[in-house]
Write a protein that holds these residues in place. Structure first.
Motif, PDB file in Angstrom:
ATOM      1  N   PRO A  73     -11.921  19.061   7.520  1.00 41.26           N
ATOM      2  CA  PRO A  73     -12.326  18.492   6.395  1.00 41.26           C
ATOM      3  C   PRO A  73     -11.780  16.491   6.607  1.00 41.26           C
ATOM      4  N   ILE A  74     -12.490  15.596   5.999  1.00 37.20           N
ATOM      5  CA  ILE A  74     -11.704  14.364   5.945  1.00 37.20           C
ATOM      6  C   ILE A  74     -11.233  14.401   4.525  1.00 37.20           C
ATOM      7  N   ILE A  75      -9.863  13.630   4.405  1.00 36.56           N
ATOM      8  CA  ILE A  75      -8.949  13.908   3.362  1.00 36.56           C
ATOM      9  C   ILE A  75      -9.334  12.439   2.554  1.00 36.56           C
ATOM     10  N   ASP A  76      -9.302  12.621   1.312  1.00 37.64           N
ATOM     11  CA  ASP A  76      -9.505  11.467   0.505  1.00 37.64           C
ATOM     12  C   ASP A  76      -8.361  10.611  -0.015  1.00 37.64           C
ATOM     13  N   ALA A  77      -8.007  10.047   1.451  1.00 39.74           N
ATOM     14  CA  ALA A  77      -6.662   9.246   1.444  1.00 39.74           C
ATOM     15  C   ALA A  77      -6.489   8.354   2.529  1.00 39.74           C
ATOM     16  N   PRO A  78      -7.373   7.232   2.541  1.00 39.03           N
ATOM     17  CA  PRO A  78      -7.423   6.466   4.017  1.00 39.03           C
ATOM     18  C   PRO A  78      -6.018   5.636   3.846  1.00 39.03           C
ATOM     19  N   CYS A  79      -5.868   5.013   4.985  1.00 46.10           N
ATOM     20  CA  CYS A  79      -4.542   4.353   5.151  1.00 46.10           C
ATOM     21  C   CYS A  79      -4.397   3.173   4.355  1.00 46.10           C
ATOM     22  N   ASP A  80      -5.640   2.656   3.896  1.00 45.95           N
ATOM     23  CA  ASP A  80      -5.522   1.221   3.554  1.00 45.95           C
ATOM     24  C   ASP A  80      -7.004   1.027   2.737  1.00 45.95           C
ATOM     25  N   GLY A  81      -6.865   0.511   1.581  1.00 46.21           N
ATOM     26  CA  GLY A  81      -7.922   0.321   0.583  1.00 46.21           C
ATOM     27  C   GLY A  81      -8.973  -0.943   0.920  1.00 46.21           C
TER      28      GLY A  81
ATOM     29  N   GLY B 292      -2.346  -0.247   9.401  1.00 48.19           N
ATOM     30  CA  GLY B 292      -2.953   1.105   9.007  1.00 48.19           C
ATOM     31  C   GLY B 292      -2.316   2.246   9.318  1.00 48.19           C
ATOM     32  N   SER B 293      -0.850   2.226   9.194  1.00 51.96           N
ATOM     33  CA  SER B 293       0.026   3.094   9.839  1.00 51.96           C
ATOM     34  C   SER B 293       1.078   3.933   8.604  1.00 51.96           C
ATOM     35  N   LEU B 294       0.534   3.427   7.439  1.00 53.75           N
ATOM     36  CA  LEU B 294       1.223   4.329   6.293  1.00 53.75           C
ATOM     37  C   LEU B 294       2.606   4.061   6.283  1.00 53.75           C
ATOM     38  N   GLY B 295       3.242   2.763   6.838  1.00 52.89           N
ATOM     39  CA  GLY B 295       4.836   2.661   6.719  1.00 52.89           C
ATOM     40  C   GLY B 295       5.396   3.108   7.897  1.00 52.89           C
ATOM     41  N   LEU B 296       4.669   4.038   8.731  1.00 52.95           N
ATOM     42  CA  LEU B 296       5.536   4.512   9.994  1.00 52.95           C
ATOM     43  C   LEU B 296       6.257   3.268  10.836  1.00 52.95           C
ATOM     44  N   GLU B 297       5.737   2.232  10.898  1.00 57.65           N
ATOM     45  CA  GLU B 297       6.458   1.413  11.628  1.00 57.65           C
ATOM     46  C   GLU B 297       7.853   1.031  11.023  1.00 57.65           C
ATOM     47  N   SER B 298       8.089   1.226   9.750  1.00 58.82           N
ATOM     48  CA  SER B 298       9.511   1.275   9.208  1.00 58.82           C
ATOM     49  C   SER B 298      10.325   2.417   9.448  1.00 58.82           C
TER      50      SER B 298
ATOM     51  N   VAL C 277      -1.002   7.274  24.694  1.00 58.51           N
ATOM     52  CA  VAL C 277       0.481   6.482  24.559  1.00 58.51           C
ATOM     53  C   VAL C 277       1.246   6.905  23.342  1.00 58.51           C
ATOM     54  N   LYS C 278       2.714   6.947  23.623  1.00 59.09           N
ATOM     55  CA  LYS C 278       3.466   7.333  22.829  1.00 59.09           C
ATOM     56  C   LYS C 278       4.929   6.652  22.812  1.00 59.09           C
ATOM     57  N   GLY C 279       5.255   6.174  21.471  1.00 59.69           N
ATOM     58  CA  GLY C 279       6.247   5.441  21.431  1.00 59.69           C
ATOM     59  C   GLY C 279       6.249   4.856  19.984  1.00 59.69           C
ATOM     60  N   SER C 280       6.755   3.473  19.831  1.00 60.39           N
ATOM     61  CA  SER C 280       6.868   2.840  18.437  1.00 60.39           C
ATOM     62  C   SER C 280       5.401   2.656  17.849  1.00 60.39           C
ATOM     63  N   VAL C 281       5.347   2.447  16.604  1.00 61.33           N
ATOM     64  CA  VAL C 281       3.895   2.184  16.211  1.00 61.33           C
ATOM     65  C   VAL C 281       3.565   0.757  16.643  1.00 61.33           C
ATOM     66  N   GLU C 282       4.447  -0.194  16.933  1.00 60.19           N
ATOM     67  CA  GLU C 282       4.285  -1.564  17.229  1.00 60.19           C
ATOM     68  C   GLU C 282       3.715  -1.440  18.642  1.00 60.19           C
ATOM     69  N   ASN C 283       4.379  -0.653  19.690  1.00 57.15           N
ATOM     70  CA  ASN C 283       4.215  -0.549  21.123  1.00 57.15           C
ATOM     71  C   ASN C 283       2.800  -0.031  21.411  1.00 57.15           C
ATOM     72  N   THR C 284       2.723   1.143  20.672  1.00 58.05           N
ATOM     73  CA  THR C 284       1.502   1.704  20.998  1.00 58.05           C
ATOM     74  C   THR C 284       0.342   1.109  20.492  1.00 58.05           C
TER      75      THR C 284
END
Length: 266
Positions: free
Chosen positions: A191-199, A208-214, A238-245
């Motif tokens: 399914p698609i979940i009714d919860a997009p990252c940004d309105g 659009g990373s839901l605060g994962l960068e913090s 790629v695998k790493g920080s939100v900013e780098n990826t």
């Protein structure tokens, strides 16, 4: 400008149950998960959309969400989502024609189901949610990725994550970006979940990373796009920080001609 003035005057004359949206779930014509009754005048952009929703689909309180979601998308509901996403995208989010074409292509591949977070909790306790996004400049004359890249980016993501996927979310609301999860959902039966990252639409993956960068967490992103015939086709994991990826994926979009499809942040 005249169209906006018309809507504003209509709202002033007849506010729709004095309701306004306090959040922007993907299924905005169908979901009232964050719809609350408030005094008239809050969040005009979102209130305008509530006004535009056909009365038969307008949800006046959160209890009415039952029986509306879960739902299976059809051509009519795709049009509803397209119009709402075009408005809430705030000027971004891609081309409406491309979004509609992608959604209709998905319907030919299988059912596309929309469910709530609560419904997901009932169905799956062990899986992860994957964001499906486009990255780059869709306005570029050379930007391109085919529908075939969606199973490929899920395959690439699977090489770095052993957690099963429970569902998909969009990175944002937009006339094209709202429909990015449609083909993965149709192909996988998830399914698609009714919860997009940004309105609304945004220009950077970090937004659009839901605060994962913090959080300091390591994330995974898999991307693919471009054309094999002109040697711009590019794919990467790629695998790493939100900013780098996010930066590496944006560079990949540039090399691919302007855009890539991305599965990220499981």
């Amino acid at each position: 400008g005249a169209l906006w003035v018309y809507f504003i005057l209509q709202l002033a004359a007849d506010p729709p149950a004095q309701a306004c949206v306090t959040g922007c779930p993907l299924g905005i014509p169908y979901s009232a998960a964050k719809l609350q009754t408030r005094p008239h005048g809050h969040v005009l952009r979102d209130a305008l959309w509530v006004y535009l929703v056909p009365q038969s689909l307008t949800v006046q309180n959160t209890n009415e969400i039952k029986g509306v979601i879960p739902m299976i998308f059809d051509k009519e509901s795709i049009q509803d989502l397209l119009i709402g996403s075009l408005l809430l995208g705030g000027g971004g989010g891609g081309c409406p024609k491309e979004g509609e074409e992608r959604a209709l292509s998905a319907l030919k591949l299988g059912n596309v189901e929309l469910i709530t977070i609560d419904e997901l909790k009932e169905r799956s306790r062990d899986g992860c949610i994957v964001t499906i996004s486009g990255v780059g400049s869709p306005a570029s004359d050379t930007a391109y990725y085919s529908d075939d890249v969606y199973p490929r980016i899920l395959e690439l993501l699977g090489t770095q994550s052993e957690t099963p996927i429970a569902g998909f979310i969009s990175c944002e609301l937009g006339a094209s970006s709202s429909f990015e999860p449609f083909i993965p959902a149709a192909l996988s039966g998830l399914p698609i979940i009714d919860a997009p990252c940004d309105g609304r639409a945004h220009p950077l993956g970090v937004m659009g990373s839901l605060g994962l960068e913090s959080s300091g967490q390591t994330v995974i992103q898999a991307a693919a796009g471009g054309r094999t015939e002109n040697k711009t086709y590019t794919e990467l994991t790629v695998k790493g920080s939100v900013e780098n990826t996010a930066s590496l994926v944006r560079n990949a979009a540039h090399l691919a001609g302007g855009a890539v499809a991305v599965a990220r942040n499981p």
